[in-house]
Design an enzyme around this catalytic site. Sequence first.
Site, short mmCIF file in Angstrom:
data_model
loop_
_atom_site.label_atom_id
_atom_site.label_comp_id
_atom_site.label_asym_id
_atom_site.label_seq_id
_atom_site.Cartn_x
_atom_site.Cartn_y
_atom_site.Cartn_z
N ASP A 141 70.27 63.54 40.75
CA ASP A 141 71.11 64.73 40.93
C ASP A 141 72.03 64.52 42.13
O ASP A 141 71.62 63.94 43.14
CB ASP A 141 70.25 65.97 41.15
CG ASP A 141 70.96 67.27 40.78
OD1 ASP A 141 72.18 67.34 40.97
OD2 ASP A 141 70.29 68.21 40.32
N HIS A 195 74.16 67.16 43.43
CA HIS A 195 74.67 68.44 43.93
C HIS A 195 73.92 68.87 45.18
O HIS A 195 72.68 68.80 45.21
CB HIS A 195 74.54 69.52 42.85
CG HIS A 195 75.27 69.16 41.59
ND1 HIS A 195 74.67 68.47 40.55
CD2 HIS A 195 76.55 69.37 41.21
CE1 HIS A 195 75.56 68.28 39.59
NE2 HIS A 195 76.70 68.81 39.95
N SER A 244 66.43 67.62 36.88
CA SER A 244 65.86 67.65 38.24
C SER A 244 64.54 68.40 38.27
O SER A 244 63.71 68.16 39.16
CB SER A 244 66.85 68.31 39.21
OG SER A 244 68.05 67.57 39.27
#
Length: 487
Positions: A13, A15, A66
Site C-alpha cells: 500500500d 497511501h 491491506s
Amino acid sequence: SKGTIVMATVKGDVHDIGKNIVGVVLRCNNYDVIDLGVMVPAAKILQTAREVGADIIGLSGLITPSLDEMVHVAKEMEREGFRIPLLIGGATTSRVHTAVKIEPGYGGPTVHVLDASRGVGVVAGLLSPERHGALAQQVRDEYVRLREEHGSRVAQLRMLPLAEARRRKFAVTWDGYQPPRPALPGVRAFDRYPLDELTRYIDWTPLFRAWELHGTFPRILEDEKVGPEARKLYDDARELLRRIVREQRFRARAAVGFFPANAARDDDIEVYAGDDRREVLAVLHGLRQQTEKPPGRPNLCLADFVAPGETGIRDYVGAFAVTVGPEVEELAAEFQQHHDDYSAIMTKALGDRLAEAFAERLHELVRRELWGYEVGDAPRNEDLIREKYQGIRPAPGYPACPDHTEKRTLFRLLDVPDQAGITLTESCAMWPPSSVSGWYFSHPQAFYFGLGKIGRDQVVDYAARKRMDLREAERWLGPNLAYGPND
C-alpha cells in the site's frame, strides 16, 4: 517523551495522508513517532519496534488487500511474542474488521482508531499504568460483542445460488438502442495536461474530511463549529495550489482507450482486438450481487450494462488511468526536509484532489468528444460531483468490482506504465499514489452499485473463470465473502 510509537503503511500500500496526520498530532503531544513510510513489510515493522523499544505499533492502509496484510502483521506479532498495543487505522479499516479478523490473531491489545483526534486519547490510555488494564478489557469485551453480532448478521443473509442470481440480472433495454462507436477508437495518451484547467473540476469536500473537518463544501466554510478552521484550511490549500499550477510542479498524464466489447457467459465482458470481433483481446471478469433482494430488484453485475454478444449489438467499453505524477511525492519530500509537515500533507492531499479532478475532466471529454455518447448541455461541476451524467466509470477495487487484480487487465490494455507512468504494487495499489483508473460504460441505464456479500459457489466459479487458485481468489475478495475460507 510520553512513549515511542512505530507507524507504517503496510506492504503493498502506498497511501499515507491519514497516517501522516496521526503522526503529526502524536508528536505535538510529546510522543516519539518512528514513521517507516509506505509499503513496509511485517519483518521491518517488528524489527524496528524491537530496536527502538516501541511502546505501540500503528498500522495504516487504504486499499482492501491491506486488511489481510494487517492480519498477517498481527499474527507475526503473536508468533514473536509481542504484547505491546497494536493500533489499526485507514479508510478501509473498521472496528468490525479489526474485531473479526485482526484481534483474534494477537494476544496484546488491538484497537481500531477512527481518526487522529481520537488517537491521542487511545494512546494515552493504553500507556497509562492506571488506565491500561481497564481500557484493554473494555476493547476486548466490545470486540467479542462485535464478532458475535457480525456472525449473526452474516448467518441471517439469504444468499441465492449463483444460477438464480444470474437469472435475476438487470434487464437492460437493448431493443432500439445502438451504442455509439467511439469517435476516437484505440488508445491515446495525454502528457502535461494543463493543471489550471483541472482546478475547475476539484471536489473540495474530501480535502476537509482528510483533516477531520466534517461537512460539505462550500457550506462547511460557514459552519458555526468548524467554519473558521475550514476557511483557513481552504485558503492555505488554494495558496499552495496556485503555486503548484504557477510553477508546474505536477505532471498530469493519462492513458485512455476504447474497445469493441460484448458481455459473455453472464458475468464476463469480452474485449476484442478489432471491430470484426473475431479475436478476444482480454476478458473483464465481473461479480454479481448474490444476496436475495426485495421483489422487483435485480442482482447486479457490471456485465449487465454491456450488450450480450447474442443480441448482435456491437457494444464498446472504455478504460482510463490518470496521474499527477511522482512530483507530488517529490514536493512533499521538499517540505519534509524543512520540517514543514503541514505543507507536506497538504501537497499530497492536493495531489489526490487534482488526480480525481483529472479523472472527472477526462470522463467529460470521453462522454462528449472522445467517445461522444453524451449530448446536450455539459453538466455543471456540482452535477459531476453528484454523478449526474450518462454512463459510469467504475474502478477495480471499489464496490461494484472489488477485485483489485482486474487492474492488471486494464493496465495491459492501455500499456499504462509506458503511456502514463503508473505502475502497480504487488497488492495492485497504483504508484504514484495520486492516480485514478477505471472502466467506462456508456449505456444510459448504467449506474453505480455495491457488490455486497457473495457465496462460495460464485467464488469457485470466479476463480475458474480467471484461472486463479481458489485460496488466492478468496484472499482478494475477503471483505465480500459470506463465509469463512475454512467453513
